[in-house]
Design a protein around this motif. Structure first.
Motif, short mmCIF file in Angstrom:
data_model
loop_
_atom_site.label_atom_id
_atom_site.label_comp_id
_atom_site.label_asym_id
_atom_site.label_seq_id
_atom_site.Cartn_x
_atom_site.Cartn_y
_atom_site.Cartn_z
N LEU A 88 4.79 24.89 7.49
CA LEU A 88 3.95 23.84 8.07
C LEU A 88 3.28 24.26 9.37
N ALA A 90 0.84 26.41 10.20
CA ALA A 90 -0.62 26.45 10.20
C ALA A 90 -1.22 25.05 10.27
N GLU A 91 -0.58 24.11 9.62
CA GLU A 91 -1.09 22.73 9.55
C GLU A 91 -0.74 21.89 10.78
N GLN A 92 0.44 22.12 11.39
CA GLN A 92 0.92 21.19 12.42
C GLN A 92 1.12 21.76 13.82
N GLU A 94 -0.71 23.20 16.17
CA GLU A 94 -1.63 22.86 17.25
C GLU A 94 -1.52 21.40 17.67
N ARG A 95 -1.00 20.57 16.81
CA ARG A 95 -0.79 19.16 17.14
C ARG A 95 0.53 18.96 17.89
N LEU A 125 -2.14 32.04 15.43
CA LEU A 125 -2.85 30.83 15.87
C LEU A 125 -3.16 30.86 17.37
#
Length: 171
Positions: A88, A90-92, A94-95, A125
């Motif tokens: 997860l 890549a998806e989460q 930066e949040r 990232l």
């Protein structure tokens, strides 16, 4: 031919099968060794050092990230760690994370490269990252508190991984 200390230092020892198996491939030059080990410390953090920084109180200036599954997290994790399975990131990431704060990743233990995979995904990232050597296994084996779905736990330190009756291993 027997290799002398000078031969080894100068890198003139050849791959003789009669040589000591440790020195069959000679050690790196001191300059190359310093570069390698210096780089290694830039990429890795020790369990005891992470624990000491977290126990010192205040802002440790890094965040700890557990890259394992939810079932693994529930079995035990470092108090205060962020749970973000590698799949997860890549998806989460930066949040959930701040790119200005270094991230220390961990997985199960030295037999698992999940912490390294998580560190790679974060570095790609743009995060500053280190991997915690030993992972959760050594965190628990060195006697540091951890949390489970049932609450906080502490186990006695394993004398093969941590000093008995001492605060510092002297490393």
């Amino acid at each position: 031919m027997t290799a002398t200390a000078e031969d080894i230092t100068n890198g003139t020892v050849t791959g003789s099968t009669s040589a000591n198996p440790v020195l069959r491939v000679p050690p790196a030059s001191p300059a190359a060794a310093a570069a390698y080990f210096g780089a290694s410390l830039a990429f890795h953090a020790d369990v005891s050092d992470v624990a000491a920084a977290l126990a010192a109180g205040g802002d440790p200036r890094f965040v700890v990230l557990d890259s394992r599954s939810t079932a693994s997290w529930d079995q035990g994790h470092i108090p205060g760690a962020v749970h973000l399975p590698t799949a997860l990131i890549a998806e989460q990431a930066e949040r959930l994370l701040d790119k200005s704060v270094p991230v220390v990743t961990y997985c199960w233990g030295p037999g698992c490269n999940g912490g390294a995979r998580a560190a790679l995904a974060l570095a790609e990232l743009g995060f500053q990252v280190k991997e915690m050597l030993g992972g959760f296994e050594y965190w628990a084996r060195e006697g540091f508190a951890f949390e489970t779905w049932q609450g906080r736990e502490n186990r006695a330190a394993d004398p093969l991984t941590a000093p008995v009756d001492a605060d510092d291993c002297g490393c």
